[in-house]
Design an enzyme around this catalytic site. Structure first.
Site, PDB file in Angstrom:
ATOM      1  N   ASP A  77      45.309  46.931  40.431  1.00 15.83           N
ATOM      2  CA  ASP A  77      44.920  45.437  40.422  1.00 15.83           C
ATOM      3  C   ASP A  77      44.384  45.187  41.587  1.00 15.83           C
ATOM      4  O   ASP A  77      43.691  44.226  41.790  1.00 15.83           O
ATOM      5  CB  ASP A  77      46.392  44.577  40.028  1.00 15.83           C
ATOM      6  CG  ASP A  77      46.957  45.217  39.011  1.00 15.83           C
ATOM      7  OD1 ASP A  77      47.045  44.544  37.842  1.00 15.83           O
ATOM      8  OD2 ASP A  77      47.870  46.016  39.077  1.00 15.83           O
ATOM      9  N   ASP A 119      42.436  39.269  40.718  1.00 14.37           N
ATOM     10  CA  ASP A 119      42.513  39.916  39.529  1.00 14.37           C
ATOM     11  C   ASP A 119      43.810  39.381  38.848  1.00 14.37           C
ATOM     12  O   ASP A 119      44.940  39.619  39.032  1.00 14.37           O
ATOM     13  CB  ASP A 119      42.632  41.409  39.724  1.00 14.37           C
ATOM     14  CG  ASP A 119      42.759  42.180  38.231  1.00 14.37           C
ATOM     15  OD1 ASP A 119      42.210  41.622  37.102  1.00 14.37           O
ATOM     16  OD2 ASP A 119      43.205  43.269  38.226  1.00 14.37           O
ATOM     17  N   GLU A 122      38.662  37.195  37.757  1.00 16.49           N
ATOM     18  CA  GLU A 122      38.280  37.725  36.696  1.00 16.49           C
ATOM     19  C   GLU A 122      38.147  36.937  35.536  1.00 16.49           C
ATOM     20  O   GLU A 122      39.210  36.191  35.280  1.00 16.49           O
ATOM     21  CB  GLU A 122      39.094  38.945  36.587  1.00 16.49           C
ATOM     22  CG  GLU A 122      38.402  39.938  35.235  1.00 16.49           C
ATOM     23  CD  GLU A 122      39.332  40.947  35.150  1.00 16.49           C
ATOM     24  OE1 GLU A 122      39.314  42.028  35.886  1.00 16.49           O
ATOM     25  OE2 GLU A 122      39.895  41.364  33.847  1.00 16.49           O
TER      26      GLU A 122
END
Lengths: 181, 181
Positions: free
Chosen positions: A141, A7, A68
């Site tokens: 996260d 992430d 991501e």
């Protein structure tokens, strides 16, 4: 299959490693956050992220890296930092010849909760349940990185077939590497 | 001082090396473009940009790297690619301990033409004149990279003093490295 989920972020870059195949219980191998100081020079922060990602790749030897996909609907400054951190993660993976997959936040949410607009807490709760953890990983996260890895394991059969088809269409004479799971 | 200017982009990443100091004639040491195929995987494109930038750093050994600061007022998809390519350039420089400076497009245009809203052609014409070239470097990305390097040489005294002041304020006990020009 073993997947490192990332992430991306300059201040906090979530990382999580999950092993498993679709339809079987999944196993978490590690979770954490690569942090860089907000007052450091941008170049030095990118170097720190590179070192952090390399350390995770060295320790866990994933076969896939899921990052991501960055959109720019958010705050402009944040998005630039996210795009730059994601570039470093993709670079580290591609340099080792690891396949890199990008998943959107809504694909990830839909994969683990069934709802593409799920809240952070719901994602954390499902990650905790799916990986049989005692508590949701903190910060968010870190939980998101695990959700990305889970999403990739579950979507992988379709995504890999698509990548193979694209590769075959581009270079019909080069044999397509078989993805063994 | 010797500066590598980088106009970041995934498809065409302009690179140019200029040597000189403010107030004296400048010298171009090299100019070119690092290209990556648009149909390649994003990770592989970032690896190709890394290799290209590394080759330029190896060959010309610049003391500074100047990269265009990315804004998101343009096309969203393009901006993401630009941010990612710029991250690779900054990473390569910072890994070698080279100072990285970011200049906005309007700062660069104002530096070389006197007008922050100058057209591409005007920038190319001034780069040609300032470096005493026979013709404007092509493509425009290559000329822009040289303009970035020129901009940094001319702005450097002010920018470096500012960076030193910031560094001194952050870590008052660590002696600030003297920038010798």
């Amino acid at each position: 299959m073993r997947v490192l989920g990332v992430d991306p972020g300059l201040t906090r870059c979530g990382v999580g490693v999950v092993e498993g195949v679709a339809g079987r219980p999944l196993k978490m191998l590690g979770v954490g956050v690569v942090r860089t100081p907000a007052d450091a020079e941008l170049g030095d922060r990118l170097v720190a992220i590179e070192r952090g990602i390399e350390a995770w790749l060295d320790e866990h030897r994933p076969e896939y890296v899921a990052v991501e996909r960055v959109f720019s609907q958010h705050n402009v400054r944040t998005v630039m930092g996210t795009a730059q951190a994601s570039a470093v993660a993709m670079l580290c993976a591609a340099r080792r010849g690891l396949p890199v997959a990008l998943h959107t936040p809504s694909e990830v949410k839909a994969a683990v909760t069934g709802n593409g607009r799920a809240e952070k807490d719901q994602v954390g709760a499902m990650v905790t349940r799916l990986l049989r953890l005692d508590a949701p990983p903190k910060p968010a996260d870190a939980a998101d990185a695990l959700a990305l890895a889970i999403c990739h394991i579950w979507r992988a059969p379709a995504v890999n077939r698509l990548q193979q088809a694209h590769a075959a269409a581009r270079a019909p004479r080069i044999p397509v590497r078989k993805v063994t799971r």
